[in-house]
Design a protein around this motif. Structure first.
Motif, PDB file in Angstrom:
ATOM      1  N   MET A  91     -10.811  -3.514  20.986  1.00 19.35           N
ATOM      2  CA  MET A  91     -11.529  -2.598  20.093  1.00 19.35           C
ATOM      3  C   MET A  91     -10.817  -2.453  18.743  1.00 19.35           C
ATOM      4  SD  MET A  91     -12.376   0.344  22.967  1.00 19.35           S
ATOM      5  CE  MET A  91     -13.133   1.529  21.839  1.00 19.35           C
ATOM      6  N   GLY A  92      -9.640  -3.037  18.628  1.00 17.60           N
ATOM      7  CA  GLY A  92      -8.889  -2.955  17.376  1.00 17.60           C
ATOM      8  C   GLY A  92      -8.151  -1.639  17.196  1.00 17.60           C
ATOM      9  N   ILE A  93      -7.930  -0.900  18.283  1.00 11.62           N
ATOM     10  CA  ILE A  93      -7.216   0.381  18.200  1.00 11.62           C
ATOM     11  C   ILE A  93      -5.717   0.122  18.237  1.00 11.62           C
ATOM     12  CG2 ILE A  93      -6.754   2.576  19.388  1.00 11.62           C
ATOM     13  CD1 ILE A  93      -9.658   2.486  20.396  1.00 11.62           C
ATOM     14  N   GLN A  94      -5.028   0.605  17.231  1.00  3.86           N
ATOM     15  CA  GLN A  94      -3.579   0.426  17.139  1.00  3.86           C
ATOM     16  C   GLN A  94      -2.916   1.757  16.792  1.00  3.86           C
ATOM     17  OE1 GLN A  94      -3.173  -2.609  14.118  1.00  3.86           O
ATOM     18  NE2 GLN A  94      -3.302  -4.270  15.610  1.00  3.86           N
ATOM     19  N   VAL A  95      -1.685   1.899  17.226  1.00  2.00           N
ATOM     20  CA  VAL A  95      -0.871   3.056  16.853  1.00  2.00           C
ATOM     21  C   VAL A  95       0.367   2.511  16.146  1.00  2.00           C
ATOM     22  CG1 VAL A  95       0.497   5.004  17.695  1.00  2.00           C
ATOM     23  CG2 VAL A  95      -1.702   4.490  18.756  1.00  2.00           C
ATOM     24  N   SER A  96       0.446   2.741  14.842  1.00  2.00           N
ATOM     25  CA  SER A  96       1.568   2.222  14.063  1.00  2.00           C
ATOM     26  C   SER A  96       2.844   2.974  14.409  1.00  2.00           C
ATOM     27  CB  SER A  96       1.282   2.368  12.568  1.00  2.00           C
ATOM     28  OG  SER A  96       1.278   3.743  12.212  1.00  2.00           O
ATOM     29  N   ASP A  97       3.981   2.400  14.028  1.00  2.00           N
ATOM     30  CA  ASP A  97       5.271   3.063  14.244  1.00  2.00           C
ATOM     31  C   ASP A  97       5.312   4.396  13.517  1.00  2.00           C
ATOM     32  OD1 ASP A  97       6.201   1.065  15.880  1.00  2.00           O
ATOM     33  OD2 ASP A  97       7.289   0.005  14.294  1.00  2.00           O
ATOM     34  N   ALA A  98       4.718   4.439  12.314  1.00  2.00           N
ATOM     35  CA  ALA A  98       4.727   5.684  11.533  1.00  2.00           C
ATOM     36  C   ALA A  98       3.932   6.777  12.247  1.00  2.00           C
ATOM     37  CB  ALA A  98       4.145   5.435  10.138  1.00  2.00           C
ATOM     38  N   GLN A  99       2.775   6.423  12.790  1.00  2.00           N
ATOM     39  CA  GLN A  99       1.950   7.386  13.516  1.00  2.00           C
ATOM     40  C   GLN A  99       2.651   7.833  14.793  1.00  2.00           C
ATOM     41  OE1 GLN A  99      -1.942   5.959  14.543  1.00  2.00           O
ATOM     42  NE2 GLN A  99      -2.486   7.794  15.689  1.00  2.00           N
TER      43      GLN A  99
END
Length: 433
Positions: A91-99
């Motif tokens: 689905m293209g859901i990502q959690v960045s390091d910053a988030q």
């Protein structure tokens, strides 16, 4: 296909084993314990989660079921997490390091700790901080996948909201909330009559154990097929209108400690216990009026550049060289840019958690330095705060949310069962040597 996946598991185990060969005297070699579509569950993941659950149970002075039953539940959770994470990737859901860092910082604040203190508290409990950090990332992705999926699967009509509002007006017990525990004796896929009879027998046995004084949490961890099993089946506090209709009819007016069931549903037999009862917690509702400028990072625009750009814009505003609203029209991403970033009057709890936390620290007229949310980087201008009474619109929103919560648990469990049935899952026997 099955043989090729087994070969993949073997190769993975050999790679992990080779990587850890130099440390073989100090630690056990990792191995693949389950294949889950294109992913794997490693024995180290099982060991880590088992250790975490045991540690939490010890802190809460809570007994646990036997090792075998606990391992089955842990495996189920890790398989579900793996499937949902793979779906999140598609689905293209990502959690960045910053988030992720922002989320953990917020968790530390909730515990009244600095980030460094929070990290030390995790390590002092014998947990690996980096593994803990990645588990938080997994939970964030899982939550977003579920929310996105449930929004498509759950429909609530205006008539349903109208009907619930009418019922709420007539109720005399609308200010009562129940703390519920739930155990689901789940049907297998495509159950036969014999399967359903066996499930009913198990459910009757569970109810007898509970009525004889057995520990609800321990039995839920050992026996429940619900996704809340590892938390002891805890459903939290619910108003009678937030429960599934079948539960509400049986729970309404019951006393603390009451066990009801087995309740036949499409998923199996449910057993519900009233863990506690309280009067509804009434709080005043605060609204805020704010503007924001949002910059969404991309391959071209890094997080660092987005933060720097916003800091430059904020410097202009604070120096009196530019107007916040005009800068929002020129630079902000998202639909509010045409309104100069105006968010209007709103309940701040409806915003992203990082956005809520930022607003909570501000006074009217203040600006907030750049920060990261799940949408990107923001700066905020808080224009005003006000306390509002419960309006008809708010009651409608509350009724809608109650209906949504009522349907969410059942629909989420049904969806999880569907994706498991469609997946290739192979669990390898535990090495007992």
């Amino acid at each position: 296909m099955k043989n090729s996946l087994k070969n993949f598991a073997l190769i993975t185990s050999l790679i992990v084993g080779s990587f850890n060969y130099a440390h073989a005297k100090e630690e056990l070699l990792d191995r693949v314990t389950a294949i889950v579509d294109s992913g794997v569950v490693l024995e180290s993941e099982v060991t880590d989660l088992l250790a975490s659950i045991k540690l939490q149970a010890k802190k809460n002075n809570q007994s646990l079921p036997g090792e075998s039953a606990l391992r089955i539940q842990v495996m189920d959770k890790l398989i579900n997490d793996n499937l949902i994470t793979q779906l999140g990737e598609r689905m293209g859901i990502q959690v960045s390091d910053a988030q992720l860092d922002q989320t953990i910082t917020n968790m530390a604040k909730e515990s009244k700790l600095t980030l460094a203190q929070f990290r030390e508290s995790i390590i002092s409990e014998g947990l690996d901080y980096e593994k803990y950090r990645e588990s938080v990332r997994t939970e964030l992705i899982s939550g977003e996948v579920k929310r996105n999926t449930m929004r498509r699967r759950i429909y609530i009509s205006p008539q349903e909201v109208t009907n619930l509002l009418a019922v709420m007006k007539e109720q005399t017990n609308n200010n009562v909330e129940y703390h519920l525990g739930h155990i689901l004796i789940q049907f297998p896929s495509n159950p036969t009559q014999a399967d359903m009879t066996a499930s009913k027998t198990r459910a009757d046995q569970v109810i007898k154990l509970l009525n004889d004084g057995s520990d609800f949490t321990k039995i839920a961890i050992a026996s429940s097929g619900d996704e809340n099993a590892l938390s002891g089946g805890d459903l939290g506090w619910k108003n009678i209108n937030e429960m599934p209709t079948l539960f509400a009819e049986l729970i309404d007016g019951e006393k603390k400690g009451t066990v009801v069931g087995p309740i036949r549903t499409g998923l199996g037999f449910s057993i519900v216990k009233v863990l506690d009862i309280r009067g509804k917690q009434v709080v005043e509702v605060e609204e805020v009026k704010a503007r924001h400028i949002l910059i969404e990072p991309s391959i071209i625009l890094s997080d660092a550049k987005a933060e720097s750009l916003l800091q430059g814009l904020l410097n202009q505003v604070e120096a009196g060289e530019a107007d916040f609203a005009e800068l929002a029209k020129e630079h902000s991403d998202g639909p509010t840019s045409v309104r100069g970033g105006d968010l209007g009057w709103a309940d701040p709890t409806k915003y992203d958690k990082a956005f809520q936390d930022a607003l909570a620290t501000m006074k009217p007229g203040e600006y907030h330095k750049p920060f990261r949310s799940s949408f990107g980087w923001h700066i905020i201008q808080l224009e005003d705060r006000r306390m509002v009474d419960a309006t008809s619109q708010m009651n409608e929103n509350r009724a809608y949310q109650m209906l949504y919560n009522r349907k969410f648990g059942t629909e989420s469990a049904r969806w999880l069962s569907e994706i498991r049935n469609e997946a290739y899952i192979e669990i390898f026997e535990q090495d007992t040597k």
